[in-house]
Design an enzyme around this catalytic site. Structure first.
Site, PDB file in Angstrom:
ATOM      1  N   ARG A  58       0.845  -1.212   0.000  1.00 57.61           N
ATOM      2  CA  ARG A  58       0.000   0.000   0.000  1.00 57.61           C
ATOM      3  C   ARG A  58       0.874   1.254   0.000  1.00 57.61           C
ATOM      4  O   ARG A  58       0.491   2.311  -0.509  1.00 57.61           O
ATOM      5  CB  ARG A  58      -0.973   0.005   1.200  1.00 57.61           C
ATOM      6  CG  ARG A  58      -1.822   1.276   1.259  1.00 57.61           C
ATOM      7  CD  ARG A  58      -3.076   1.123   2.124  1.00 57.61           C
ATOM      8  NE  ARG A  58      -2.836   0.505   3.403  1.00 57.61           N
ATOM      9  CZ  ARG A  58      -2.225   1.079   4.438  1.00 57.61           C
ATOM     10  NH1 ARG A  58      -1.777   2.333   4.350  1.00 57.61           N
ATOM     11  NH2 ARG A  58      -2.037   0.424   5.564  1.00 57.61           N
ATOM     12  N   TYR A 111     -15.840  15.259 -15.653  1.00 61.94           N
ATOM     13  CA  TYR A 111     -16.294  13.886 -15.497  1.00 61.94           C
ATOM     14  C   TYR A 111     -17.383  13.884 -14.414  1.00 61.94           C
ATOM     15  O   TYR A 111     -17.171  14.452 -13.329  1.00 61.94           O
ATOM     16  CB  TYR A 111     -15.085  13.045 -15.083  1.00 61.94           C
ATOM     17  CG  TYR A 111     -15.387  11.591 -14.947  1.00 61.94           C
ATOM     18  CD1 TYR A 111     -15.683  10.828 -16.068  1.00 61.94           C
ATOM     19  CD2 TYR A 111     -15.385  10.970 -13.700  1.00 61.94           C
ATOM     20  CE1 TYR A 111     -15.968   9.478 -15.944  1.00 61.94           C
ATOM     21  CE2 TYR A 111     -15.660   9.625 -13.572  1.00 61.94           C
ATOM     22  CZ  TYR A 111     -15.959   8.887 -14.700  1.00 61.94           C
ATOM     23  OH  TYR A 111     -16.235   7.553 -14.576  1.00 61.94           O
ATOM     24  N   ASP A 183      -7.242  17.498 -14.889  1.00 62.09           N
ATOM     25  CA  ASP A 183      -7.580  16.151 -15.339  1.00 62.09           C
ATOM     26  C   ASP A 183      -7.171  16.054 -16.809  1.00 62.09           C
ATOM     27  O   ASP A 183      -7.779  16.660 -17.680  1.00 62.09           O
ATOM     28  CB  ASP A 183      -9.088  15.916 -15.165  1.00 62.09           C
ATOM     29  CG  ASP A 183      -9.489  14.474 -15.471  1.00 62.09           C
ATOM     30  OD1 ASP A 183      -8.789  13.816 -16.261  1.00 62.09           O
ATOM     31  OD2 ASP A 183     -10.523  14.026 -14.938  1.00 62.09           O
ATOM     32  N   LYS A 208      -8.377   4.886 -19.320  1.00 65.13           N
ATOM     33  CA  LYS A 208      -8.671   5.379 -20.658  1.00 65.13           C
ATOM     34  C   LYS A 208      -7.432   5.272 -21.557  1.00 65.13           C
ATOM     35  O   LYS A 208      -6.926   4.193 -21.740  1.00 65.13           O
ATOM     36  CB  LYS A 208      -9.215   6.816 -20.558  1.00 65.13           C
ATOM     37  CG  LYS A 208     -10.235   7.012 -19.421  1.00 65.13           C
ATOM     38  CD  LYS A 208     -11.480   6.168 -19.561  1.00 65.13           C
ATOM     39  CE  LYS A 208     -12.356   6.136 -18.306  1.00 65.13           C
ATOM     40  NZ  LYS A 208     -12.710   7.396 -17.724  1.00 65.13           N
TER      41      LYS A 208
HETATM   42  C1  LIG Z   1     -13.095   7.895 -16.426  1.00 67.91           C
HETATM   43  C2  LIG Z   1     -12.703   9.235 -15.993  1.00 67.91           C
HETATM   44  C3  LIG Z   1     -12.447   9.535 -14.645  1.00 67.91           C
HETATM   45  C4  LIG Z   1     -12.605   8.504 -13.547  1.00 67.91           C
HETATM   46  O1  LIG Z   1     -11.761   7.419 -13.719  1.00 67.91           O
HETATM   47  P1  LIG Z   1     -12.050   5.928 -13.228  1.00 67.91           P
HETATM   48  O2  LIG Z   1     -10.817   5.223 -13.626  1.00 67.91           O
HETATM   49  O3  LIG Z   1     -13.288   5.460 -13.904  1.00 67.91           O
HETATM   50  O4  LIG Z   1     -12.261   5.980 -11.752  1.00 67.91           O
HETATM   51  C5  LIG Z   1     -12.023  10.817 -14.333  1.00 67.91           C
HETATM   52  N1  LIG Z   1     -11.901  11.768 -15.287  1.00 67.91           N
HETATM   53  C6  LIG Z   1     -12.164  11.521 -16.581  1.00 67.91           C
HETATM   54  C7  LIG Z   1     -12.013  12.613 -17.582  1.00 67.91           C
HETATM   55  C8  LIG Z   1     -12.581  10.258 -16.980  1.00 67.91           C
HETATM   56  O5  LIG Z   1     -12.839  10.025 -18.263  1.00 67.91           O
END
Ligand SMILES: *Cc1c(COP(=O)(O)O)cnc(C)c1O
Length: 393
Positions: A58, A111, A183, A208
Site C-alpha cells: 500500500r 467527469y 484532469d 482510458k
Molecule cells: C473515467 C474518468 C475519470 C474517472 O476514472 P475511473 O478510472 O473510472 O475511476 C475521471 N476523469 C475523466 C475525464 C474520466 O474520463
C-alpha cells in the site's frame, strides 16, 4: 543515456525507474503485500526514510513504482502516485487540498462523478464548490473567493470539448496562491503536458488512453514539486486507494503503444468529425481539430493534437441519437473512452446522469449530445458504420 533525454515515444518504451536483479527485460509483477527486512535496524531505517527499502505494497511496490516513475517522466513532474482508479486520483487531490470551510472552483463540464462527489459528499464536511466554464477566464476570476483552495480543471472538457487556457488559469490562480489541478485523461501526456504550462498537479484515469485496452481501471497523479508530491502520497497511502501490482503491470504493457494508438485514433477521429460535420442530419459537431471549434487556435497552441474524442448532436435530438446508438455495429455502445475500440454513449442519461438538470444545462450537456470515442479500427469501417446508422435515423 539518461531516459530524461529521450524523445517521448522512446520514453514510452525505455522510461521509468526499474532494474531487475535477475536482468528481466520487462517489469515483473511483484505480487506481494509485504517485504522482508534484512534486520530490525533495516526495518527501522525503512520506516524512518533513511533507507529506501520497500515495506508494504500500500505504501510502495517495485512494479507500481516503475509505472509511477514512467508517467512522472512523461508529464515532466517530480513524482507519480498511482491509485486504484481515476476517482481514487480525484479524491486524493480533493482530500489533500480541501478541508473544513474550503472552497473549490471547478470546470462545470467535468467527469460526472468528479462533480457529484463534491456536491453530494464533500458538502458533509463543509466544503463548498462553484462550477463555471473555465474556458472563460473572467468566469474563473469571479468565482474565486478568499477561501478558495483549489482550481480544478478538465480540458478538453467532458463531454463538451471546451478548451481551457491552462497558462492563463495557472497565472491567475498562482497570483492568489491557489494550486491548480488538471484532469488530463482526454489528452494523455502524448497530446498535452499541463505541468509544462505551469500547473501544479496533473492526474489521469489511466483506465482510458494510457492503458488503452479497456481491461483495467486505474489512476495516477503527478505533482510538479516534491512538497506537493509528499502531501498527495501520504493521503493516498492513508486512505488506501493504492494500485495493485497486477494492475500496474497491465498499464505498463498498454502504455508502450500510447503514441501509435493516439496517432491512429486521432487520424480516424479527424476524418469522422469532418464526415459528421457535413452530414445533413447532424446539427453540430465539437472536435478541437475542426476549424468550427470555438477554441481551435488555443487547442492548437496548447495541445500536440486534437485527440480522438468527438461530441455531436443530431437534428432529431435525443430520439435520433438513440436510433444512431442502437444501430451502430462496429462502434460499441458503452461508457468509458480512450481504448482501441470505438465507443459511443449518451452522457445525459449515462455518464452525467447524476449531475442535476441545472448543472447539465449550465455545463452545456444537452439531451441530444452523443459522445464518440474513436478507436484504431480501419477508418473506412467506422465511416461505413456511421453512414448506415445515420440512414436509419
Ligand atoms: C473515467 C474518468 C475519470 C474517472 O476514472 P475511473 O478510472 O473510472 O475511476 C475521471 N476523469 C475523466 C475525464 C474520466 O474520463
Amino acid at each position: 543515456m539518461d531516459s530524461k533525454d529521450l524523445s517521448f515515444n522512446s520514453k514510452l518504451i525505455h522510461g521509468g525507474d526499474f532494474k531487475d536483479a535477475l536482468g528481466s527485460a520487462t517489469v515483473p509483477i511483484y505480487q506481494t503485500s509485504t517485504f522482508i527486512f534484512d534486520s530490525a535496524d533495516h526495518g527501522a531505517a525503512c520506516f524512518s526514510g533513511e533507507s529506501d527499502g520497500y515495506i508494504y505494497t500500500r505504501i510502495a511496490n517495485p512494479t507500481i513504482k516503475a509505472l509511477e516513475s514512467q508517467i512522472a517522466l512523461l508529464e515532466n513532474g517530480f513524482g507519480g502516485i498511482a491509485t486504484s482508479s481515476g476517482m481514487g486520483a480525484v479524491n486524493t487531490v480533493y482530500l489533500t487540498l480541501l478541508g473544513q470551510g474550503a472552497h473549490v472552483v471547478s470546470s462545470a463540464a467535468v467527469y460526472g462523478p468528479s462533480r457529484v462527489v463534491l456536491e453530494q459528499q464533500y458538502t458533509r464536511f463543509g466544503v463548498e464548490s462553484t462550477f463555471v466554464n473555465t474556458a472563460d477566464i473572467e468566469e474563473v476570476k469571479k468565482a474565486i473567493r478568499p477561501n478558495t483552495k483549489l482550481l480544478f480543471i478538465e480540458t478538453p472538457s467532458n463531454p463538451t470539448m471546451d478548451i481551457t487556457d491552462l497558462k492563463a488559469c495557472g497565472d491567475l490562480a498562482h497570483s492568489l496562491g491557489i494550486p491548480v489541478a488538471v484532469d488530463n485523461t482526454f489528452s494523455s501526456p502524448y497530446l498535452q503536458r499541463p505541468l509544462d504550462l505551469g500547473v501544479d498537479i496533473v492526474f489521469h484515469s489511466m483506465t482510458k488512453f494510457i492503458n488503452g485496452h479497456a481491461d483495467v481501471v486505474a489512476g495516477i497523479i503527478v505533482a510538479k514539486d516534491e512538497a506537493m508530491y509528499k502531501r498527495l502520497r501520504s493521503t493516498m497511502i492513508n486512505f488506501g486507494c493504492n494500485m495493485d501490482p497486477h494492475q500496474a503491470y497491465l498499464v505498463i504493457r498498454g502504455l508502450k503503444t500510447l503514441g501509435i494508438r493516439m496517432d491512429r485514433s486521432q487520424e480516424n477521429a479527424m476524418k469522422l468529425a469532418q464526415y459528421l460535420e457535413q452530414h445533413p442530419k447532424v446539427s453540430w459537431v465539437r472536435y478541437p481539430g475542426l476549424l468550427s471549434h470555438p477554441q481551435y487556435e488555443l487547442a492548437k497552441k496548447q495541445m500536440n493534437g486534437p485527440g480522438s474524442m468527438i461530441s455531436f448532436e443530431l437534428k432529431g435530438g435525443l430520439t435520433a441519437g438513440k436510433v444512431l446508438m442502437d444501430n451502430v455495429k462496429v462502434a460499441i455502445l458503452a461508457v468509458s473512452l480512450g481504448g482501441v475500440e470505438t465507443l459511443i454513449q449518451h452522457p445525459a442519461s449515462m455518464t452525467h446522469s447524476k449531475v442535476s438538470a441545472d448543472g447539465k444545462e449550465k455545463a452545456g450537456i444537452t439531451d441530444g449530445l452523443v459522445r464518440y470515442s474513436v478507436g484504431i479500427e480501419d477508418v473506412n469501417d467506422l465511416l461505413a458504420d456511421l453512414k448506415q446508422a445515420l440512414e436509419k435515423v
